[in-house]
Design a protein around this motif. Structure first.
Motif, PDB file in Angstrom:
ATOM      1  N   LEU A  74       0.859  -1.180   0.000  1.00 18.70           N
ATOM      2  CA  LEU A  74       0.000   0.000   0.000  1.00 18.70           C
ATOM      3  C   LEU A  74       0.893   1.227   0.000  1.00 18.70           C
ATOM      4  O   LEU A  74       1.787   1.356   0.812  1.00 18.70           O
ATOM      5  N   ARG A  75       0.678   2.103  -0.925  1.00 21.12           N
ATOM      6  CA  ARG A  75       1.503   3.295  -0.974  1.00 21.12           C
ATOM      7  C   ARG A  75       0.642   4.526  -0.763  1.00 21.12           C
ATOM      8  O   ARG A  75      -0.581   4.444  -0.792  1.00 21.12           O
ATOM      9  N   HIS A  76       1.303   5.658  -0.600  1.00 17.93           N
ATOM     10  CA  HIS A  76       0.499   6.838  -0.271  1.00 17.93           C
ATOM     11  C   HIS A  76      -0.392   7.250  -1.428  1.00 17.93           C
ATOM     12  O   HIS A  76      -1.420   7.875  -1.241  1.00 17.93           O
ATOM     13  N   GLN A  77      -0.014   6.837  -2.630  1.00 14.18           N
ATOM     14  CA  GLN A  77      -0.874   7.168  -3.767  1.00 14.18           C
ATOM     15  C   GLN A  77      -2.191   6.393  -3.708  1.00 14.18           C
ATOM     16  O   GLN A  77      -3.148   6.764  -4.373  1.00 14.18           O
ATOM     17  N   ASP A  78      -2.188   5.309  -2.915  1.00 11.66           N
ATOM     18  CA  ASP A  78      -3.370   4.451  -2.931  1.00 11.66           C
ATOM     19  C   ASP A  78      -4.407   4.821  -1.891  1.00 11.66           C
ATOM     20  O   ASP A  78      -5.400   4.135  -1.745  1.00 11.66           O
ATOM     21  N   ILE A  79      -4.169   5.902  -1.163  1.00  6.14           N
ATOM     22  CA  ILE A  79      -5.122   6.211  -0.097  1.00  6.14           C
ATOM     23  C   ILE A  79      -6.450   6.652  -0.689  1.00  6.14           C
ATOM     24  O   ILE A  79      -7.500   6.100  -0.402  1.00  6.14           O
ATOM     25  N   PHE A  80      -6.367   7.663  -1.529  1.00 10.07           N
ATOM     26  CA  PHE A  80      -7.596   8.224  -2.074  1.00 10.07           C
ATOM     27  C   PHE A  80      -7.790   7.806  -3.523  1.00 10.07           C
ATOM     28  O   PHE A  80      -6.838   7.622  -4.264  1.00 10.07           O
ATOM     29  N   VAL A  81      -9.016   7.708  -3.897  1.00 18.37           N
ATOM     30  CA  VAL A  81      -9.351   7.593  -5.302  1.00 18.37           C
ATOM     31  C   VAL A  81     -10.074   8.885  -5.635  1.00 18.37           C
ATOM     32  O   VAL A  81     -11.070   9.221  -4.998  1.00 18.37           O
ATOM     33  N   GLU A  82      -9.556   9.621  -6.583  1.00 26.08           N
ATOM     34  CA  GLU A  82     -10.239  10.851  -6.930  1.00 26.08           C
ATOM     35  C   GLU A  82     -11.218  10.586  -8.066  1.00 26.08           C
ATOM     36  O   GLU A  82     -10.917   9.878  -9.010  1.00 26.08           O
ATOM     37  N   LEU A  83     -12.392  11.145  -7.923  1.00 26.75           N
ATOM     38  CA  LEU A  83     -13.399  10.969  -8.961  1.00 26.75           C
ATOM     39  C   LEU A  83     -13.565  12.288  -9.710  1.00 26.75           C
ATOM     40  O   LEU A  83     -13.506  13.347  -9.101  1.00 26.75           O
ATOM     41  N   PRO A  84     -13.760  12.216 -11.011  1.00 26.56           N
ATOM     42  CA  PRO A  84     -13.959  13.467 -11.742  1.00 26.56           C
ATOM     43  C   PRO A  84     -15.278  14.130 -11.338  1.00 26.56           C
ATOM     44  O   PRO A  84     -16.291  13.456 -11.170  1.00 26.56           O
TER      45      PRO A  84
END
Lengths: 365, 345
Positions: A179-189
């Motif tokens: 798990l990396r810090h990029q995987d915390i959030f999923v941004e939605l358009p």
């Protein structure tokens, strides 16, 4: 709610919600404002059609600029009283035909500083307790004031959800789950959607109905007073063209410094843990060696052997500090640097334009 | 809006007054925030199929002398209307008001809205309820806002206050003299960018728009300015060619605008430009360096096993951990240096 699990792919926000969030956030600026959003989930697109603010729990007046102090508004979405408030409000809204499904919550941010435990915990609470398909809308007040609206939608990734549920944030677990810090959030358009009536209304706002060609103004004073000089509501916001860059850079540097400090603290914590762990390990090894020697001599004397695994009771290994805070901090720094990048790209353009304008000939090839 | 009425206020109507207090006759001005109008329009869309109009409550603030009323929030109230009877869900209105006041303690009840321009007996009845004593806005006048939402027509907004009329108590209960009052739509700085994004969707068939990035917004603004300059230069050219009538006032205005261009020494511009562009680029560089350093330090702290061999026993994990820790510290020190530089910059 359809049970067919189409993953959420986009967020469609009604103009009404945009305005309500802006109003609430800028009213309570610089304190964080939070509220609930309601809407409907249509085939993976979350349509947000209404919102309402959460009541702010009484707060002592002195905690204005102290971010460290627990901010009751930031924690409001998961406060017990507000769950009841929200349920009540949704019940009321349903009576007047509003799409009364809870689809998440919103928060205001200042210069993108929204990646923190509060947001994580709120969103975790929503995704776990309320409804899996919920989003957090983040409205950045300071950035919006600079010219372009900043409204973003986030969800926690399922990977992060499982990790957070079991609180697996030791180095070992992180290696396993990668798990990396990029995987915390999923941004939605995010998309803004207007109803027909609002479209009509906006068209009207834009061009005050005009049947006859206007007469030429008789004097300068009359011209300056006429309605045409007042800036039209909906033209692009010319604040964009302003060249005041220093406040923005300064604020961002401050935020970055804060992050560095947090990072430093976290690293120190980790190092402290490493040292104490090493100490304990050394003690255990010493104890084991001693016990072994003792057992050897006991064996020589034909005495019953002492158990060798007793050390597990005697020594307690220190708890590894959670890496979560560090991860969040890294994510936050990434957020800042993206923000600066986009600011810089716009600013350099503007600056070259100004230079070219004031020094004609210099930049023209 | 559709038509803007002009107003001449001689005196505003006298509402029911508390005994002893002097009646105020100052004119009243109504300020409407866009989100209030938006939510009225939204409510109108969500009315039941058989309903002609819907009503709701207006919340906002009142200036101290009572001459200005700001409408900030609204909420819908259910009601049923037949030819000879009107029923407003008072219980709902009370509960909703209480809920709203919890979240916005500063806002007060200021009046009500209806989504049709018509004023009838029922309007008077409801108006009397909202301006009445107890739950109403008494002693201030209640503001009645009508927003017509007929398809195919312009959205027409009007604001009223009322005065009691009627000779007997029964007659007074269901009649009121509605007096139009001027209103304006006001929005703040922060709302401007929101409105702009909303307006971007106005000419699209799907009535939807994405949010701009910084650079897109800049592009739009620049394009708009270029368009304006084009328009002005076209006008000026046609004046020179004697195709359009000249106007001294316009000429003066344009000249004033041109005079705003600053006169600075080229050397100064060069210097300021270089200083600023360096600042900007340095901060960008630093931010990205910090990001990389932190990421590196995190990776080193958590990914030690691949470095230290996949033996998986506690000892090696331990050693690897220490190495990771050191890596983290190294990164930290470097970032600290950077921050020092940054402080100097």
């Amino acid at each position: 709610m359809a049970e067919k699990e189409v993953p959420l792919t986009a967020v469609k926000v009604d103009a009404l919600v945009v305005m309500k969030i802006i109003k609430h956030s800028s009213q309570s600026f610089p304190t964080t404002a939070t509220g609930s959003i309601v809407g409907m989930d249509v085939d993976g697109t979350l349509e947000i059609t209404n919102s309402f603010p959460f009541p702010v729990v009484e707060m002592p007046a002195d905690s204005h600029f102290d971010n460290a102090a627990p901010n009751p508004a930031a924690a409001a979405p998961r406060a017990k009283a507000n769950v009841a408030y929200q349920a009540e409000m949704i019940r009321m809204l349903r009576e007047v035909n509003v799409d009364a499904n809870n689809v998440g919550w919103y928060t205001s941010a200042n210069m993108g500083n929204f990646v923190n435990m509060n947001v994580i915990e709120n969103q975790f609470f929503y995704q776990k307790e309320m409804n899996e398909r919920t989003v957090a809308l983040v409205h950045d007040v300071s950035r919006s004031a600079q010219g372009s609206l900043s409204l973003r939608a986030f969800r926690l990734s399922s990977k992060f959800m499982t990790a957070f549920k079991e609180n697996k944030f030791t180095s070992e677990e992180l290696q396993k789950s990668s798990l990396r810090h990029q995987d915390i959030f999923v941004e939605l358009p995010v998309e803004i959607h207007n109803s027909h009536l609002i479209t009509t209304f906006i068209h009207q706002l834009q061009c005050p109905s005009q049947s006859t060609p206007t007469d030429l103004p008789p004097s300068l004073a009359a011209l300056e007073k006429s309605s045409f000089v007042k800036d039209s509501v909906l033209a692009p916001n010319f604040d964009n063209l302003s060249l005041s860059i220093d406040p923005f850079l300064e604020k961002n540097c401050d935020l970055l410094l804060d992050s560095i400090e947090t990072h430093h603290t976290e690293t120190n914590n980790f190092q402290y843990y490493q040292r104490s762990l090493a100490r304990e390990q050394a003690k255990i090894t010493a104890w084991q060696a001693k016990r072994k020697a003792e057992n050897a001599s006991r064996a020589a004397l034909k005495q019953p052997l002492l158990p060798e695994d007793e050390y597990q009771r005697l020594f307690k290994l220190p708890q590894e500090p959670s890496r979560l805070e560090t991860m969040l901090n890294t994510r936050q720094v990434e957020q800042y640097s993206r923000q600066i990048d986009s600011f810089v790209s716009a600013t350099t353009g503007k600056m070259f334009a100004v230079k070219g304008n004031l020094l004609p000939g210099e930049t023209a090839k | 809006m559709a038509e803007t009425d002009s107003f001449l206020h001689l005196a505003r109507p006298l509402g029911p007054m508390a005994v002893g207090s002097a009646p105020t006759t100052a004119p009243l001005n109504v300020v409407i925030h866009p989100q209030a109008l938006f939510s009225i329009l939204d409510h109108s869309l969500r009315r039941n199929a058989d309903q002609e109009r819907v009503i709701g409550t207006l919340l906002g603030t009142r200036s101290e002398d009572g001459t200005e009323v700001e409408i900030r929030t609204t909420f819908a109230v259910g009601h049923t209307e037949t030819t000879d009877q009107v029923e407003v869900d008072m219980e709902y209105q009370k509960q909703m008001l209480a809920l709203h006041l919890k979240a916005n303690p500063k806002e007060v009840l200021v009046g009500w809205y209806a989504t049709s321009s018509e004023l009838n007996t029922f309007s008077a009845l409801i108006q009397n309820f909202y301006s009445g004593q107890g739950d109403g806005t008494f002693p201030h006048p209640a503001v009645h806002l009508t927003v017509s939402t007929e398809p195919g027509k312009d959205v027409e907004t009007r604001a009223y206050i009322s005065a009691p009329v009627g000779v007997t108590a029964e007659r007074a209960a269901d009649s009121a003299a509605f007096i139009p009052v001027p209103y304006e739509i006001r929005y703040g700085e922060t709302e401007k960018s929101g409105l702009e994004s909303i307006a971007a969707a106005r000419d699209v068939e799907s009535r939807a728009a994405n949010i701009f990035t910084d650079i897109e917004a800049l592009e739009r603004a620049v394009e708009e300015v270029l368009g304006m300059i084009d328009r002005v230069s076209k006008y000026v050219e046609s004046v020179i060619d004697e195709e359009a009538p000249a106007s001294t006032a316009l000429g003066q205005f344009l000249l004033n605008a041109l005079a705003l261009a600053p006169k600075v020494e080229p050397a100064d511009i060069e210097r300021d430009f270089n200083n600023h562009i360096q600042d900007v680029l340095v901060v960008s560089y630093l931010a990205n360096t910090i990001r990389t350093q932190m990421e590196l330090s995190n990776r080193l702290a958590t990914a030690q096993l691949t470095l230290g061999g996949e033996s998986g026993n506690a000892e090696s994990g331990q050693r690897g951990g220490q190495r990771g820790g050191k890596g983290g510290r190294g990164g930290q020190q470097r970032t600290q240096d950077r921050s020092g530089e940054e402080a100097r910059a």
